[in-house]
Write a protein that holds these residues in place. Sequence first.
Motif, PDB file in Angstrom:
ATOM      1  N   GLY A 122      38.616  26.558  30.202  1.00 52.51           N
ATOM      2  CA  GLY A 122      39.794  25.894  30.677  1.00 52.51           C
ATOM      3  C   GLY A 122      39.643  25.097  31.768  1.00 52.51           C
ATOM      4  O   GLY A 122      38.523  25.250  32.551  1.00 52.51           O
ATOM      5  N   PRO A 123      40.504  24.374  32.378  1.00 51.42           N
ATOM      6  CA  PRO A 123      40.437  23.674  33.471  1.00 51.42           C
ATOM      7  C   PRO A 123      40.360  24.544  34.814  1.00 51.42           C
ATOM      8  O   PRO A 123      40.864  25.576  34.949  1.00 51.42           O
ATOM      9  N   PRO A 124      40.146  23.904  36.081  1.00 54.21           N
ATOM     10  CA  PRO A 124      40.242  24.597  37.191  1.00 54.21           C
ATOM     11  C   PRO A 124      41.101  25.167  37.657  1.00 54.21           C
ATOM     12  O   PRO A 124      41.037  26.256  38.331  1.00 54.21           O
ATOM     13  N   ASP A 125      42.481  24.855  37.377  1.00 56.60           N
ATOM     14  CA  ASP A 125      43.795  25.305  37.775  1.00 56.60           C
ATOM     15  C   ASP A 125      44.501  25.938  36.570  1.00 56.60           C
ATOM     16  O   ASP A 125      45.579  26.147  36.750  1.00 56.60           O
ATOM     17  N   ALA A 126      43.357  26.562  35.795  1.00 51.61           N
ATOM     18  CA  ALA A 126      44.291  27.493  34.662  1.00 51.61           C
ATOM     19  C   ALA A 126      44.491  28.826  35.179  1.00 51.61           C
ATOM     20  O   ALA A 126      45.124  29.288  34.310  1.00 51.61           O
ATOM     21  N   GLY A 127      44.177  29.320  36.075  1.00 53.09           N
ATOM     22  CA  GLY A 127      44.642  30.603  36.680  1.00 53.09           C
ATOM     23  C   GLY A 127      43.429  31.698  36.791  1.00 53.09           C
ATOM     24  O   GLY A 127      42.522  31.402  35.988  1.00 53.09           O
ATOM     25  N   PRO A 128      43.916  32.791  37.076  1.00 50.00           N
ATOM     26  CA  PRO A 128      42.859  33.989  37.420  1.00 50.00           C
ATOM     27  C   PRO A 128      42.419  34.462  35.916  1.00 50.00           C
ATOM     28  O   PRO A 128      41.534  35.270  35.824  1.00 50.00           O
TER      29      PRO A 128
ATOM     30  N   VAL B 200      41.458  40.030  39.629  1.00 50.88           N
ATOM     31  CA  VAL B 200      42.255  40.749  38.589  1.00 50.88           C
ATOM     32  C   VAL B 200      41.878  42.293  38.364  1.00 50.88           C
ATOM     33  O   VAL B 200      40.626  42.402  38.089  1.00 50.88           O
ATOM     34  N   ALA B 201      42.773  43.063  38.586  1.00 56.93           N
ATOM     35  CA  ALA B 201      42.341  44.691  38.095  1.00 56.93           C
ATOM     36  C   ALA B 201      42.907  45.152  37.044  1.00 56.93           C
ATOM     37  O   ALA B 201      42.527  46.100  36.376  1.00 56.93           O
TER      38      ALA B 201
ATOM     39  N   TYR C 217      47.226  41.384  36.643  1.00 59.77           N
ATOM     40  CA  TYR C 217      47.802  41.960  37.858  1.00 59.77           C
ATOM     41  C   TYR C 217      46.422  42.269  38.798  1.00 59.77           C
ATOM     42  O   TYR C 217      45.567  42.688  38.393  1.00 59.77           O
ATOM     43  N   ASP C 218      46.742  42.017  40.254  1.00 62.24           N
ATOM     44  CA  ASP C 218      45.858  42.279  41.128  1.00 62.24           C
ATOM     45  C   ASP C 218      45.711  43.989  41.423  1.00 62.24           C
ATOM     46  O   ASP C 218      46.370  44.975  40.627  1.00 62.24           O
ATOM     47  N   ALA C 219      45.058  44.568  42.319  1.00 63.11           N
ATOM     48  CA  ALA C 219      44.790  45.774  42.649  1.00 63.11           C
ATOM     49  C   ALA C 219      46.056  46.562  43.182  1.00 63.11           C
ATOM     50  O   ALA C 219      46.211  47.621  43.033  1.00 63.11           O
TER      51      ALA C 219
ATOM     52  N   VAL D  68      49.584  38.266  38.846  1.00 63.27           N
ATOM     53  CA  VAL D  68      48.947  37.169  39.152  1.00 63.27           C
ATOM     54  C   VAL D  68      48.874  36.152  38.104  1.00 63.27           C
ATOM     55  O   VAL D  68      48.464  35.010  38.483  1.00 63.27           O
ATOM     56  N   TYR D  69      49.112  36.406  36.890  1.00 66.70           N
ATOM     57  CA  TYR D  69      48.987  35.596  35.973  1.00 66.70           C
ATOM     58  C   TYR D  69      49.978  35.975  34.713  1.00 66.70           C
ATOM     59  O   TYR D  69      50.160  37.125  34.447  1.00 66.70           O
TER      60      TYR D  69
END
Length: 317
Positions: free
Chosen positions: A213-219, A256-257, A296-298, A303-304
């Motif tokens: 994917g491109p750089p702005d595709a997300g985490p 990303v957790a 999801y983060d910790a 987050v996505y």
Amino acid sequence: MNEEPKQQRSGADEDFEEQLRELLAEGANTIRPAPAPYPEIRQRGATERRYRAVAAGAVLVMLAAVPVGAYALAGGDAGGDTAGPAPEVSATLRTPATPAPTPSSSPSGPARPTTEDQLLDGITFEEAVDGLEKCLAYDRSHAGGPSDAFRTDLGTAEEYRIILAMNSTGDSNAPGNGTYVVAVKEPPKQTRLICNIKNGRAEGLNTSTGSDGPPDAGPVRSDINGGKLHQQSFLDRGNWKLPFRWGVIGTVEPSVARVTVSYGGATSRAALDHGWFVASGVLERQVTRAPHIKGYDAEGTLVYDSDEDKYYAKQLP
């Protein structure tokens, strides 16, 4: 004064005198040393010099063979340094210790997945390794073709980590059930391969290199060629073979957790494996929408969301 009369010499006396002179001359020649044989003396001297040179070379070789620590220089009372024996030095070689293999790797093969849940449908790790090796052999056997200029060397099995093994369902485009083996190779030459094993042979191989994917595709980034793991041929649209084992793979950033994947009304939590996420399940009904991915983060913050990802295809072909 009366002069004594001169004695008359006889011929016999003269002969005797002549013989005496000859004997004296011969004796003089016998006593006098003969001239020195210069060529022989010169040859002998050269031979002696060669002998001394060879002997000196042998001494140097013997000195060179002595261990470095056998002698040490010590200050002498006479003002010069003299050679004295140093303490004995052990020359025993030690074999370096071999590090024990980590639980996640095989001594002569690819690394294991992080969780055993990534080996599905009764497929053992040894069977997955065998499949990977067959995939790589399949790739090497097809080298040298017209498209070889664009071919990437996939390397050896030892360079990979197996992240997923599961059953594959045949369809109209690729008939016959089999097994999927998914393996990845870490940067600097990040590689992902998906291989299909049927009847003990590699029947197809799909690879990609670099980040997806491109750089702005997300985490969270779904694998761009991972669709073959969760969908059947578009030729069979609306008529899939069920139940259907599916899988979804992709990459995640360190922030990303947790990742979840919802497909066909069921939600699965993905395994996180060294920067990759792996999810799987069994589809019991026909679907038209692609898997829904969330990260999801910790702290549990979303987050996505693939529904908000402009690069993610929400509908199946």
